[in-house]
Design a protein around this motif. Sequence first.
Motif, short mmCIF file in Angstrom:
data_model
loop_
_atom_site.label_atom_id
_atom_site.label_comp_id
_atom_site.label_asym_id
_atom_site.label_seq_id
_atom_site.Cartn_x
_atom_site.Cartn_y
_atom_site.Cartn_z
N ASP A 74 0.83 -1.22 0.00
CA ASP A 74 0.00 0.00 0.00
C ASP A 74 0.86 1.26 0.00
N GLY A 75 1.99 1.21 -0.72
CA GLY A 75 2.93 2.34 -0.68
C GLY A 75 2.84 3.31 -1.83
N SER A 76 1.92 3.11 -2.77
CA SER A 76 1.83 4.06 -3.89
C SER A 76 1.42 5.44 -3.42
N ALA A 77 0.66 5.47 -2.30
CA ALA A 77 0.22 6.75 -1.76
C ALA A 77 1.39 7.62 -1.29
N THR A 78 2.61 7.04 -1.19
CA THR A 78 3.77 7.86 -0.82
C THR A 78 4.32 8.64 -2.01
N TYR A 129 16.00 -6.50 -2.08
CA TYR A 129 14.65 -6.27 -2.56
C TYR A 129 14.48 -6.75 -3.98
N ALA A 130 13.33 -7.36 -4.25
CA ALA A 130 12.92 -7.56 -5.63
C ALA A 130 11.41 -7.40 -5.64
N LEU A 131 10.88 -6.76 -6.65
CA LEU A 131 9.43 -6.61 -6.77
C LEU A 131 9.03 -6.74 -8.23
N GLU A 132 7.86 -7.36 -8.41
CA GLU A 132 7.37 -7.65 -9.76
C GLU A 132 6.67 -6.45 -10.39
N THR A 133 7.21 -5.23 -10.20
CA THR A 133 6.62 -4.03 -10.80
C THR A 133 6.22 -4.35 -12.25
N GLN A 134 4.98 -3.96 -12.61
CA GLN A 134 4.40 -4.51 -13.85
C GLN A 134 5.20 -4.11 -15.09
N PRO A 179 -2.22 -0.44 -8.44
CA PRO A 179 -1.33 0.66 -8.06
C PRO A 179 0.02 0.22 -7.48
N TYR A 180 0.05 -0.88 -6.71
CA TYR A 180 1.32 -1.25 -6.06
C TYR A 180 2.37 -1.69 -7.07
N LEU A 181 1.95 -1.92 -8.31
CA LEU A 181 2.89 -2.38 -9.35
C LEU A 181 3.45 -1.25 -10.20
#
Length: 475
Positions: free
Chosen positions: A177-181, A308-313, A236-238
């Motif tokens: 839920d960090g897109s709001a930052t 860190y790794a994230l599956e950002t779209q 949004p998180y992606l």
Amino acid sequence: MPARRSVPSILAITATGIAIVALCGPAPALAAPPQYGAGADGIGDPYFPLAGNGGTDVVHYDLDLDYTPAAPAPAPLEGRLDGVATIDLVPTQNLSRFNLDLRGLTATEVTVAGKPATFTQTENELVITPTKKVKAGKSTQVVVTYGGTTTQPTDIEGALYGWVTTRDGAMVVSEPDGSATWFPVNDHPTDKATYSFEITVPDGLVAVANGLPSGPATTVDGKTTWYWDAPDAMAPYLATASVGDYVIDEYVAANGTPIFDAVDPARLGDPSAALALTSDMLVFFEGLYGPYPFNSYGAIVDDDSVGYALETQTRSFFSRTAREGTVAHELAHQWMGNQVSPARWADIWLNEGWATYSQWMWTEHRGGDTAQASFDAYLSIPADDAEWELVIADPGPLGLFLNPVYDRGAATLHALRVEIGDDAFFDLARTWVERFGGRTASTADFIALSEEVSGAHLEDFFQVWLYTSGKPTDW
Ligand code: TRP
Ligand code: ZN
């Protein structure tokens, strides 16, 4: 995508209509004047009560960002972000007031349908009161001008996420839920939207977002603007807009997908880097899950954080090292998590279980341990180990990314494959992506589809693997 909350409101109207007909004979010719109210401050996810909002369905975010990273040490690790977010949304109820999520940045001007609106801010919420009320179903454009100092936001567990300021840029990784930052947003996977970006950074830095460049970067007065277009609906998180001193590599993968990689020069000669396997992996996972769902892919490899790794779209993010298993994991998420996203955060095992099981299958494909061997190794963990405590279909907001969500999730899928056979299992995987692609799905949807595709009764099976604490022994 319409958010789930619109469904109950339609049902409520229908139910009222039926009640009027039943009690008073024919419905009155003139409808009652429409009721206008405030949109809820959350979308209704019990794990994150303030994530997302009620009463709006965002269709498109156009983010115009201007960013200056932190100055060299010993200056504080703080940057400056100024943005104009142009948000196309459709109200799902008649609204006198509505919220967007925004945290740590200050809104200075808001317009709704071209007219100035009044607004207030709390820690997580931007509360907007338009001069003219907005009607359900009427496409409305909201423009928010905002900005502030960027620092080091942390999630509910205390881990860095969101717009994380670095000396040479920013790493932007926002699950859950960090897109709001970094922008005003309806921050929940049930409200997917398309995105476009214009990101202005000091000349010499690269800003990398989702999708593909929509034009060449332009430089004026020592600042460079990067243009991106992400036309595939995205949770949004992606979203990402990472900024750094990146070397760009563009090519076309064997399956035809355009690739855009951005790698920090400090990571270029990394012997454990496995990005070169991306093309082979795309072909492999297409064979399992069906066509790659998006217009592009690629990686951002940054040098600024740890682990860190994230599956950002369309543009997976890796910090420091893009190891082979992690590269496979984040790519598999593009189908499992991104194209089909969790309906609620409690459904996270569907993301992490599939991505981890995809790693197991990739390892087998490469001649390493078979998926069965990975399953056996996991099941050799003693029954009294804490690994078996978590109920993975309801891990709690602090348990979203604990190990069992990944490994027990993967083991659940392997056990299911053995239970229903390879044909039904891979039919299930492809039908899952086809049927729920572009939107969200829940654990209940997964159980129902597993039974539909296989014709088997799987209630007891899923009860043991997903809903019961303790090591599965009999299923
Ligand atoms: N979904 C990530 C993965 O398994 C892990 C993750 C959760 C994460 N929250 C995050 C990564 C925040 C970066 C930032 O690949
Ligand atoms: Zn993952």
